[in-house]
Design an enzyme around this catalytic site. Structure first.
Site, PDB file in Angstrom:
ATOM      1  N   LYS A 140       0.840  -1.209   0.000  1.00  0.00           N
ATOM      2  CA  LYS A 140       0.000   0.000   0.000  1.00  0.00           C
ATOM      3  C   LYS A 140       0.872   1.254   0.000  1.00  0.00           C
ATOM      4  O   LYS A 140       0.572   2.236  -0.697  1.00  0.00           O
ATOM      5  CB  LYS A 140      -0.915  -0.003   1.233  1.00  0.00           C
ATOM      6  CG  LYS A 140      -1.757   1.272   1.347  1.00  0.00           C
ATOM      7  CD  LYS A 140      -2.730   1.208   2.518  1.00  0.00           C
ATOM      8  CE  LYS A 140      -3.543   2.494   2.602  1.00  0.00           C
ATOM      9  NZ  LYS A 140      -4.585   2.444   3.663  1.00  0.00           N
ATOM     10  N   HIS A 279      -7.862 -31.855 -31.442  1.00  0.00           N
ATOM     11  CA  HIS A 279      -8.789 -30.788 -31.087  1.00  0.00           C
ATOM     12  C   HIS A 279      -9.681 -31.181 -29.912  1.00  0.00           C
ATOM     13  O   HIS A 279     -10.899 -31.002 -29.941  1.00  0.00           O
ATOM     14  CB  HIS A 279      -9.633 -30.380 -32.287  1.00  0.00           C
ATOM     15  CG  HIS A 279      -8.813 -29.882 -33.445  1.00  0.00           C
ATOM     16  ND1 HIS A 279      -7.862 -28.901 -33.317  1.00  0.00           N
ATOM     17  CD2 HIS A 279      -8.791 -30.259 -34.747  1.00  0.00           C
ATOM     18  CE1 HIS A 279      -7.296 -28.675 -34.484  1.00  0.00           C
ATOM     19  NE2 HIS A 279      -7.825 -29.490 -35.369  1.00  0.00           N
TER      20      HIS A 279
END
Length: 527
Positions: A140, A279
């Site tokens: 922070k 696939h």
């Protein structure tokens, strides 16, 4: 940057001590005072460094078995104070708080503790409290404090400090973002573990934790960006695999390889099994007396689609199988283990990706599957159900033979991993025709039969491979047409979940066609 932003004091408290002694030595050489706790302080002192204990600053001893160490205003004030704020400086002077300019923390090994099967109490003790609190405070206040949570950042930080005693603003911002991601990921792992312990699969709030494994060249298509993240679970598969050789794995490679390995896991370890994937759908699956036999049977199902596919197996890859695989262009091969002879064979195919996963995933292992939607996501448990002989309910006049039953169970395992609507023909523990992803189950039946005919022609056989086969459907036949199409293709037995309002019509059609049919009561949709 102001004079006050120079790095003068560093607080170091790490569980993972990789590289920390050398890092601290270089900080000390840059005239940076070192503050530390517990085992970290001990390691640094043993290396000959002067270290101030946190307890000297707080004037409180570590207590409650180390649960209370850094949770004190003189630590958090030193991390959170805005050095250019007069009020903050007055508070620091009034309460004897000195600024901390660099925080180096990594957290208690909670995920590692869970992964090795530790008991509940030990896992709880490995939930870090002071570490995340300090990390968030420093992140922070990144305008004045650098926060390092990853040993990979040590060198970058050192180079900047050694240059002029400062950390660049952009570096501190990057480290702060990484720090917040770290604490979020850490809390997510704890939350997920706690929810599982409480038998709460769908808590009110859910977060997902992952660690970047690699940034990929692109996603499903070249215009899409992609990356691979690991979740920290120890489930065997692509996340645990060691790449022995080959090009960088792509998004589609990873997706298809995962599909292949999950499918082959259905057959456990005992009987050799091969899955060939294209696939994300299987184009050939088989078991055999050995892996070479299984591979040739799987390849026979659809040799055209196998070109450029993925090959997965459930046993050690040997040289004999490797020599067969390299006869067909293959993108990826994955196995639990790979012997030296197989490695030598594949070395001649430098682009082929060869993976050793270290194990086969347990098919019944609990877990979750997530699917993103616009504005949210769906979360469900993994489809870990398997169908056994005892689950089958024969609903036709003709009972299936012993061989038909074995093939029915085999085909239903495969159908579980075929995109819906799924139809799988199988004979002698090998697929002979697969229809995937169609809007109509009838279309899937017809496509599977046509591909079986194509495969027969490719093998120089006179009749379609589906003659004398069994057929599996991932969901019930809503009408008799799909079942009759399978009968026309030569299937003699059917396995399906059942549950349609027209089950009686479908059963009657099966009886008229002389088919044996069993219901499983379990559906395996895969969308």
């Amino acid at each position: 940057m102001t004079e006050q932003s120079r790095v003068r004091r560093a607080l170091i408290s790490v569980s993972d001590k990789t590289g920390i002694v050398e890092f601290a030595k270089r900080l000390s050489s840059a005239d940076i005072a070192l503050i530390s706790t517990g085992g970290t302080a001990k390691a640094l002192r043993e290396a000959g460094l002067h270290v101030m204990d946190v307890s000297e600053i707080t004037e409180f001893p570590e207590m409650m078995d180390g649960r209370i160490k850094t949770l004190h205003p003189r630590i958090h004030g030193g991390l959170l104070a805005l050095r250019d704020n007069a009020g903050h400086r007055e508070s620091m002077d009034e309460h004897g708080i000195n600024g901390i300019d660099l925080l180096v923390v990594n957290l208690y090994p909670f995920e590692e503790t869970v992964a090795r099967g530790a008991g509940f109490a030990e896992c709880i003790e490995n939930i870090d409290i002071g570490g995340p609190a300090m990390i968030r405070a420093a992140a922070k206040n990144h305008g004045f404090v650098g926060v390092v949570t990853d040993p990979d950042d040590y060198e970058t930080v050192l180079q900047e400090i050694e240059l002029d005693g400062l950390l660049k603003t952009e570096t501190k911002k990057r480290l702060a973002a990484k720090a917040f991601a770290k604490t979020a990921s850490y809390d997510s792992a704890i939350s997920t573990w706690f929810s599982a312990h409480n038998n709460e699969p769908f808590p009110k709030d859910v977060s997902v934790a992952g660690r970047l494994s690699s940034v990929l060249r692109y996603g499903e298509n070249p215009h899409q960006a992609a990356a691979f993240y690991k979740t920290g679970t120890n489930r065997s598969g692509v996340a645990t695999a060691r790449q022995i050789q080959g090009k960088e794995l792509s998004y589609n490679n990873l997706n298809d390889t995962d599909a292949a390995y999950e499918l082959v896991a259905e057959f456990g370890f005992e009987k050799p099994a091969i899955a060939i994937i294209k696939h994300a759908n299987p184009c050939g699956v088989a078991t055999g007396e050995n892996l070479v036999e299984a591979y040739l049977a799987a390849l026979r199902c659809d040799p055209i689609s196998a070109f450029g596919g993925i090959v997965a197996m459930n046993q050690k890859l040997t040289g004999d199988l490797a020599r067969k695989i390299v006869e067909v262009f293959t993108e990826v091969v994955i196995a639990p283990e790979v012997d030296d002879e197989a490695t030598e064979v594949f070395a001649k195919k430098k682009n082929l990706r060869l993976l050793a996963a270290g194990g086969v995933p347990a098919v019944n292992e609990e877990g979750s599957v997530m699917k993103p939607l616009a504005g949210g996501f769906l979360l469900q448990s993994r489809d870990a159900r398997t169908v056994n002989l005892a689950d089958l309910k024969v609903v036709t006049k003709r009972q299936p033979s012993e061989q038909e039953l074995a093939d029915m169970l085999f085909a239903f395992k495969v159908a579980k991993h075929v995109k819906s609507n799924a139809i799988v023909y199988a004979k002698d523990s090998a697929t002979v025709g697969i229809g995937a992803g169609q809007m109509s189950r009838l279309d899937s039946s017809r496509i599977a039969a046509r591909k079986a005919q194509d495969a027969a022609e490719a093998c120089g056989e006179m009749q379609a491979l589906t003659q004398g086969s069994v057929v599996a459907s991932d969901a019930f036949f809503p009408f008799a047409d799909g079942l009759l199409a399978a009968a026309e293709a030569g299937a003699t037995a059917v396995i399906q979940p059942g549950g349609s309002i027209r089950d009686d019509e479908v059963i009657a059609a099966a009886d008229d066609a002389g088919l044996a049919m069993a219901f499983t009561g379990i559906r395996h949709f895969r969308h």
